[in-house]
Design an enzyme around this catalytic site. Structure first.
Site, PDB file in Angstrom:
ATOM      1  N   GLU A  77      15.968  37.744 103.603  1.00  0.00           N
ATOM      2  CA  GLU A  77      15.639  37.395 104.987  1.00  0.00           C
ATOM      3  C   GLU A  77      15.942  38.552 105.923  1.00  0.00           C
ATOM      4  O   GLU A  77      15.194  38.821 106.859  1.00  0.00           O
ATOM      5  CB  GLU A  77      16.442  36.155 105.419  1.00  0.00           C
ATOM      6  CG  GLU A  77      16.072  35.614 106.798  1.00  0.00           C
ATOM      7  CD  GLU A  77      16.785  36.280 107.950  1.00  0.00           C
ATOM      8  OE1 GLU A  77      16.362  36.094 109.106  1.00  0.00           O
ATOM      9  OE2 GLU A  77      17.789  36.999 107.718  1.00  0.00           O
ATOM     10  N   GLU A  78      17.061  39.249 105.673  1.00  0.00           N
ATOM     11  CA  GLU A  78      17.505  40.267 106.608  1.00  0.00           C
ATOM     12  C   GLU A  78      16.578  41.472 106.696  1.00  0.00           C
ATOM     13  O   GLU A  78      16.543  42.151 107.706  1.00  0.00           O
ATOM     14  CB  GLU A  78      18.910  40.763 106.203  1.00  0.00           C
ATOM     15  CG  GLU A  78      20.008  39.733 106.325  1.00  0.00           C
ATOM     16  CD  GLU A  78      20.322  39.348 107.760  1.00  0.00           C
ATOM     17  OE1 GLU A  78      19.622  39.802 108.680  1.00  0.00           O
ATOM     18  OE2 GLU A  78      21.280  38.583 107.948  1.00  0.00           O
ATOM     19  N   HIS A 133      26.107  40.624 111.602  1.00  0.00           N
ATOM     20  CA  HIS A 133      25.723  41.948 111.098  1.00  0.00           C
ATOM     21  C   HIS A 133      26.838  42.988 111.188  1.00  0.00           C
ATOM     22  O   HIS A 133      26.563  44.183 111.209  1.00  0.00           O
ATOM     23  CB  HIS A 133      24.495  42.489 111.852  1.00  0.00           C
ATOM     24  CG  HIS A 133      23.241  41.736 111.606  1.00  0.00           C
ATOM     25  ND1 HIS A 133      22.013  42.143 112.123  1.00  0.00           N
ATOM     26  CD2 HIS A 133      22.985  40.594 110.933  1.00  0.00           C
ATOM     27  CE1 HIS A 133      21.082  41.282 111.764  1.00  0.00           C
ATOM     28  NE2 HIS A 133      21.653  40.324 111.041  1.00  0.00           N
TER      29      HIS A 133
END
Length: 474
Positions: free
Chosen positions: A337-338, A435
């Site tokens: 996803e990132e 993050h």
């Protein structure tokens, strides 16, 4: 998590819904009582015997970060597969997907000198960036507060390091809206500045807090030629405040940046999928998902270890409480996803290829803090039904029922019939960790995590009971 959290609040045309146990668009009193009792049973089970927190401990402390394409990501795949098998789900399998493989390399270095004093800057390369030359890059800095401002400066950027310094809007209570308001500078800064001859970009970290944790995240070069690619990095919010102040004192100060990241060939990986077979509609599906990959600075606890363990916990709670789902429930641990959304796209593509009927999907990718509610997107026929459930959830603190964006990984499933929902916990602390190296297991509260799993399970129970779709006619 990417900049997919754009809160798309828009008016929807609302239609009357076909109900299973009521002739109106609200639940009958009899059904309300039954559903309230079942939801209480789910919360009781989650709060007295929840497993999600210990699963999260294993994922974050035993495996750690899970960058797409890394050995840790593969270890997490194997962990998730075995855990779901151990829970006795009816079917568990791996869905192959090729993913990007970017590596950070040696620790980044950044500094500048002001009034004879060397200032070391907390910095991290952005995912997808190229490296600097081996000896780094040194240049004067131009500070801007938007992509548009950088574009207007044009050729004045040549030979400079462009410093994107737009902060979160502190007046926005919804911190995801604040994130959406400035994340473009991270994603498109290098693509904008490179063609004008800039030598690098540095970006204020996407954080609501002022501290010395730099926050990474994805960036891209779009379709510009590779000879216009420039290195891109994030500096901490505190460092951004200091640099902005020092640029006012000395507009000609020179900034040094060195990073050694690189992109390797795509690597094989997997989505991890577990099922409980539906008792009435085994070939119609409700998907519950979070993403297994994470960035590499911390342990990926809130982003998105919490979503991963909550998704599996939903299926476990159905089994523990004896709720027999009408539709087949799938827990999906999405990969990548990132950094490209490859897992979500692959899952949707295979579902379409197999003509699978997906009734609903829910995603948890907003952290593991106190539950606040859900968002809804998709099937307009079910909007009134979804809204009518709010009183059932309010005793558990779930007051936020929004129409809008549901989630990145389930987004590719969207069509005219599916009902998509996003789990929405409290957002105030999330961007302190997002993050960054600060996103670790100790930042997650066990009770909050289990409340979220219970909330998701309860919503899936309601979707399973009241939603249905007919096959799309070709």
């Amino acid at each position: 998590m990417k900049q997919h959290f754009l809160w798309l609040f828009s008016a929807l045309a609302l239609f009357s819904c076909t109900q299973k146990e009521s002739t109106t668009n609200t639940i009958s009193k009899t059904s309300f009582t039954k559903d309230s009792t079942t939801i209480k049973k789910v919360f009781d089970a989650a709060l007295t015997d929840g497993q999600a927190y210990e699963w999260l401990r294993e994922l974050t402390t035993d495996i750690g970060h899970r960058m797409s394409g890394s050995a840790q990501a593969q270890e997490a795949v194997e962990w998730g597969e075995q855990l779901m098998k151990d829970q006795g789900f009816d079917k568990v399998w791996l869905q192959p997907v090729m993913v990007p493989h970017w590596v950070r390399g040696e620790k980044e270095v950044a500094n500048y000198t002001i009034n004879g004093q060397k200032i070391d800057v907390p910095v991290c390369a952005l995912g997808g960036s190229i490296a600097t030359p081996s000896n780094g890059v040194t240049a004067e800095v131009i500070e801007v507060f938007s992509i548009e401002e950088a574009e207007k400066l044009g050729d004045k950027l040549k030979g400079k390091i462009v410093f994107f310094n737009r902060p979160f809007d502190a007046t926005l209570v919804n911190t995801f809206a604040a994130y959406s308001g400035c994340v473009k500078q991270r994603g498109e800064g290098a693509k904008t500045a490179g063609p004008f001859g800039a030598v690098a970009t540095i970006v204020r970290s996407m954080s609501s807090s002022i501290n010395d944790y730099p926050h990474t995240g994805g960036m891209g070069y779009g379709d510009i030629p590779s000879d216009q690619y420039i290195p891109s990095a994030a500096i901490s919010t505190l460092a951004a405040e200091k640099l902005s102040k020092h640029l006012k004192e000395n507009p000609n100060l020179k900034f040094y940046l060195k990073q050694s990241c690189k992109t390797l060939p795509d690597a094989p990986s997997f989505n991890v999928i577990g099922e409980i077979t539906g008792s009435e509609f085994p070939n119609k599906y409700i998907t519950i998902g979070g993403h297994l990959d994470s960035w590499d600075l911390g342990q990926g606890a809130h982003d998105d270890g919490t979503g991963v363990v909550q998704s599996m916990e939903v299926l476990r709670l159905f089994k523990e409480t004896g709720i027999k789902p009408r539709h087949t429930l799938r827990a999906v641990l999405f990969m990548n996803e990132e950094f490209g959304l490859r897992g979500g796209i692959k899952y949707a593509d295979e579902a379409k290829l197999k003509n699978e009927i997906h009734v609903a999907a829910i995603e948890s990718d907003a952290g593991g803090h106190t539950p606040r509610g859900f968002s809804y997107d998709g099937n307009k026929e079910n909007v009134d039904e979804f809204m009518s459930w709010k009183p059932l959830f309010e005793p558990y603190g779930l007051h936020q029922w929004d129409i809008g964006y549901a989630g990145a990984d389930i987004g590719p499933l969207k069509n005219k019939t599916i009902s998509l929902s996003g789990y929405r916990p409290d957002s105030q602390r999330y961007f302190e960790y997002h993050h960054s190296a600060n996103d670790t297991f100790d930042k997650v509260n066990a009770r909050e995590l289990h409340l979220g799993a219970a909330a998701m399970t309860s919503l899936v129970y309601m979707m399973d009971k009241y939603f249905d779709v007919e096959p799309v006619k070709k």
